[in-house]
Design a protein around this motif. Structure first.
Motif, PDB file in Angstrom:
ATOM      1  N   GLU A 151      16.305  34.412  44.894  1.00 43.05           N
ATOM      2  CA  GLU A 151      15.423  35.509  44.532  1.00 43.05           C
ATOM      3  C   GLU A 151      14.117  34.921  44.014  1.00 43.05           C
ATOM      4  O   GLU A 151      14.125  34.010  43.187  1.00 43.05           O
ATOM      5  N   ILE A 152      13.004  35.430  44.511  1.00 41.92           N
ATOM      6  CA  ILE A 152      11.695  34.903  44.129  1.00 41.92           C
ATOM      7  C   ILE A 152      10.782  36.052  43.683  1.00 41.92           C
ATOM      8  O   ILE A 152      11.002  37.202  44.063  1.00 41.92           O
ATOM      9  N   PRO A 153       9.757  35.753  42.878  1.00 42.32           N
ATOM     10  CA  PRO A 153       8.822  36.801  42.431  1.00 42.32           C
ATOM     11  C   PRO A 153       8.050  37.404  43.608  1.00 42.32           C
ATOM     12  O   PRO A 153       7.835  36.753  44.634  1.00 42.32           O
ATOM     13  N   ASN A 154       7.630  38.644  43.447  1.00 41.18           N
ATOM     14  CA  ASN A 154       6.857  39.330  44.492  1.00 41.18           C
ATOM     15  C   ASN A 154       5.648  38.521  44.946  1.00 41.18           C
ATOM     16  O   ASN A 154       5.349  38.449  46.147  1.00 41.18           O
ATOM     17  N   GLU A 155       4.952  37.922  43.977  1.00 36.38           N
ATOM     18  CA  GLU A 155       3.736  37.183  44.305  1.00 36.38           C
ATOM     19  C   GLU A 155       4.041  35.988  45.221  1.00 36.38           C
ATOM     20  O   GLU A 155       3.286  35.702  46.159  1.00 36.38           O
ATOM     21  N   HIS A 156       5.135  35.298  44.928  1.00 32.87           N
ATOM     22  CA  HIS A 156       5.541  34.151  45.750  1.00 32.87           C
ATOM     23  C   HIS A 156       5.895  34.623  47.159  1.00 32.87           C
ATOM     24  O   HIS A 156       5.490  34.014  48.149  1.00 32.87           O
ATOM     25  N   PHE A 157       6.612  35.732  47.239  1.00 33.25           N
ATOM     26  CA  PHE A 157       6.998  36.256  48.548  1.00 33.25           C
ATOM     27  C   PHE A 157       5.767  36.657  49.363  1.00 33.25           C
ATOM     28  O   PHE A 157       5.662  36.352  50.558  1.00 33.25           O
ATOM     29  N   THR A 158       4.828  37.323  48.722  1.00 39.06           N
ATOM     30  CA  THR A 158       3.606  37.761  49.419  1.00 39.06           C
ATOM     31  C   THR A 158       2.823  36.575  49.959  1.00 39.06           C
ATOM     32  O   THR A 158       2.336  36.593  51.099  1.00 39.06           O
ATOM     33  N   ALA A 159       2.723  35.512  49.144  1.00 39.35           N
ATOM     34  CA  ALA A 159       2.004  34.311  49.589  1.00 39.35           C
ATOM     35  C   ALA A 159       2.711  33.652  50.770  1.00 39.35           C
ATOM     36  O   ALA A 159       2.070  33.217  51.739  1.00 39.35           O
ATOM     37  N   SER A 196      14.759  44.024  42.516  1.00 43.73           N
ATOM     38  CA  SER A 196      14.236  44.643  41.302  1.00 43.73           C
ATOM     39  C   SER A 196      12.748  44.874  41.555  1.00 43.73           C
ATOM     40  O   SER A 196      12.217  44.432  42.580  1.00 43.73           O
ATOM     41  N   PRO A 197      12.056  45.546  40.648  1.00 43.37           N
ATOM     42  CA  PRO A 197      10.621  45.795  40.877  1.00 43.37           C
ATOM     43  C   PRO A 197       9.795  44.526  41.089  1.00 43.37           C
ATOM     44  O   PRO A 197       8.747  44.579  41.734  1.00 43.37           O
ATOM     45  N   ASN A 198      10.267  43.408  40.564  1.00 43.55           N
ATOM     46  CA  ASN A 198       9.457  42.186  40.640  1.00 43.55           C
ATOM     47  C   ASN A 198      10.110  41.035  41.392  1.00 43.55           C
ATOM     48  O   ASN A 198       9.558  39.935  41.438  1.00 43.55           O
ATOM     49  N   GLN A 199      11.293  41.261  41.966  1.00 47.43           N
ATOM     50  CA  GLN A 199      12.022  40.176  42.617  1.00 47.43           C
ATOM     51  C   GLN A 199      12.386  40.527  44.055  1.00 47.43           C
ATOM     52  O   GLN A 199      12.740  41.665  44.356  1.00 47.43           O
ATOM     53  N   ILE A 200      12.315  39.537  44.932  1.00 45.01           N
ATOM     54  CA  ILE A 200      12.673  39.685  46.341  1.00 45.01           C
ATOM     55  C   ILE A 200      13.732  38.638  46.691  1.00 45.01           C
ATOM     56  O   ILE A 200      13.568  37.455  46.388  1.00 45.01           O
ATOM     57  N   LYS A 201      14.824  39.092  47.326  1.00 42.73           N
ATOM     58  CA  LYS A 201      15.844  38.157  47.787  1.00 42.73           C
ATOM     59  C   LYS A 201      15.500  37.704  49.200  1.00 42.73           C
ATOM     60  O   LYS A 201      15.207  38.523  50.072  1.00 42.73           O
ATOM     61  N   VAL A 202      15.548  36.386  49.416  1.00 45.09           N
ATOM     62  CA  VAL A 202      15.212  35.795  50.713  1.00 45.09           C
ATOM     63  C   VAL A 202      16.454  35.120  51.292  1.00 45.09           C
ATOM     64  O   VAL A 202      17.169  34.426  50.567  1.00 45.09           O
ATOM     65  N   PRO A 203      16.747  35.312  52.571  1.00 47.85           N
ATOM     66  CA  PRO A 203      17.935  34.683  53.163  1.00 47.85           C
ATOM     67  C   PRO A 203      17.823  33.161  53.211  1.00 47.85           C
ATOM     68  O   PRO A 203      16.911  32.618  53.846  1.00 47.85           O
ATOM     69  N   ALA A 204      18.758  32.484  52.544  1.00 46.64           N
ATOM     70  CA  ALA A 204      18.736  31.019  52.524  1.00 46.64           C
ATOM     71  C   ALA A 204      18.917  30.451  53.921  1.00 46.64           C
ATOM     72  O   ALA A 204      18.305  29.429  54.270  1.00 46.64           O
ATOM     73  N   GLY A 205      19.740  31.115  54.751  1.00 44.19           N
ATOM     74  CA  GLY A 205      19.958  30.628  56.110  1.00 44.19           C
ATOM     75  C   GLY A 205      18.673  30.599  56.910  1.00 44.19           C
ATOM     76  O   GLY A 205      18.432  29.663  57.701  1.00 44.19           O
TER      77      GLY A 205
END
Length: 338
Positions: free
Chosen positions: A244-252, A266-275
């Protein structure tokens, strides 16, 4: 008590590493377990608890007493108009438990079909798949405290479930041995088919009327198409957690990698598939001697035979470094390294 010495753990870990346990015992009841823990002869000996061995990486011989939990039994302990409360011994095979529930019309765990391991291990890491986690159907568990031999009951709140986490992997790690788990299941199914390829698979199977059996069969078909059978190719399923990473990191990252998937947690976290991260970093299908990364699922590290746990561990660290360099994300293992 039959305690054996210098026993191979090859049959007890799905990676298939032939390491030895200094001491080994199979436990079939709470009374046996408490007698062992209260024995002065074994009280000071380090202990390792094994269930199905499907979420463990053994990197060397185990200089400890390995306790293999084989407490069986499934029973209905309460019944209401819409629900049934089912208690299972910790040593019951998880998929066998799911099939028992499906056959009897107890809904709630069908999306968790074909997950390897035992019932006792399931709440330790809050296993989950296709929109369902253990915490969704969990009533309570029973566990014996290693230090005192006392039996204690834990509620869902006390288990502090998180994403592939519980209190037994954090503050109470190595302090309790789970002996039984009780679930609250539904008599009226609420089918979850919107996750992964379930809906598509059901259509391919030409399922006309949705049922627990059909949904379970679809999940099994998907898992078999993507994941290697440990009996044929050593593995422990998903080796890493989805970060899970912050929204800002995901957007970048999305600007650099437009196809990057993400799921808000959550409002500020995004889960990214490790695979996805591992595959994009170039590791899918990689092989080095007896170990490698599965060709169909980059999240699964595999053992082809005649290898050592240290080789899987070294490979996992290479992947961690590579993904961190590429995406600035540190992957954390889901598998317990021993």
């Amino acid at each position: 008590m039959l305690i054996q010495e210098n026993i191979s753990l090859l049959p007890y870990n799905t990676f298939g590493f032939d390491v030895k346990a200094r001491y080994f015992i199979s436990i079939f009841s709470i009374d046996e377990l408490r007698a062992l823990l209260n024995s002065p002869e074994w009280s000071s000996v380090p202990k390792l608890i094994l269930g199905g061995g499907s979420n463990v990486l053994l990197t060397a011989d185990v200089d400890a007493l390995v306790i293999h939990i084989e407490i069986k039994g499934i029973e209905v302990v309460a019944e209401e108009s819409g629900h049934v409360v089912v208690r299972s011994g910790a040593g019951v095979n998880w998929h066998a438990f799911v099939m028992h529930c499906v056959e009897n019309g107890y809904a709630g765990v069908e999306n968790l079909s074909l997950i390897p391991g035992t019932v006792g291990a399931a709440p330790m890491q809050n296993i989950g798949a296709y929109g369902v986690e253990i915490k969704d159907v969990f009533e309570h568990l029973e566990a014996v405290e290693i230090k005192t031999g006392q039996l204690r009951k834990f509620s869902a709140e006390e288990c502090a479930f998180g994403y592939r986490e519980s209190v037994f992997k954090r503050s109470l790690k190595d302090q309790f041995i789970i002996t039984a788990v009780t679930f609250r299941l539904s008599k009226k199914p609420e089918f979850r088919v919107s996750y992964g390829d379930i809906q598509q698979t059901l259509e391919e199977m030409q399922v006309k009327e949705l049922s627990l059996k059909a949904l379970s069969a679809a999940v099994c078909k998907i898992r078999q198409s993507k994941l290697p059978d440990p009996k044929e190719l050593g593995n422990a399923g998903s080796f890493f957690k989805n970060p899970e990473i912050p929204n800002e990191h995901f957007t970048a990252l999305k600007e650099r990698f437009p196809t990057l998937p993400g799921y808000p947690t959550s409002p500020n976290q995004i889960k990214v598939p490790a695979g996805w991260l591992i595959e994009q970093a170039g590791w899918k299908g990689f092989r080095e001697g007896p170990v490698g990364v599965h060709a169909r699922q980059a999240l699964v590290l595999v053992h082809y035979g005649d290898g050592h746990g240290e080789q899987i561990l070294a490979l996992s660290r290479q992947i961690q470094a590579s993904v961190c360099d590429t995406f600035g994300i540190l992957l954390n293992p889901e598998v317990n390294v021993i």
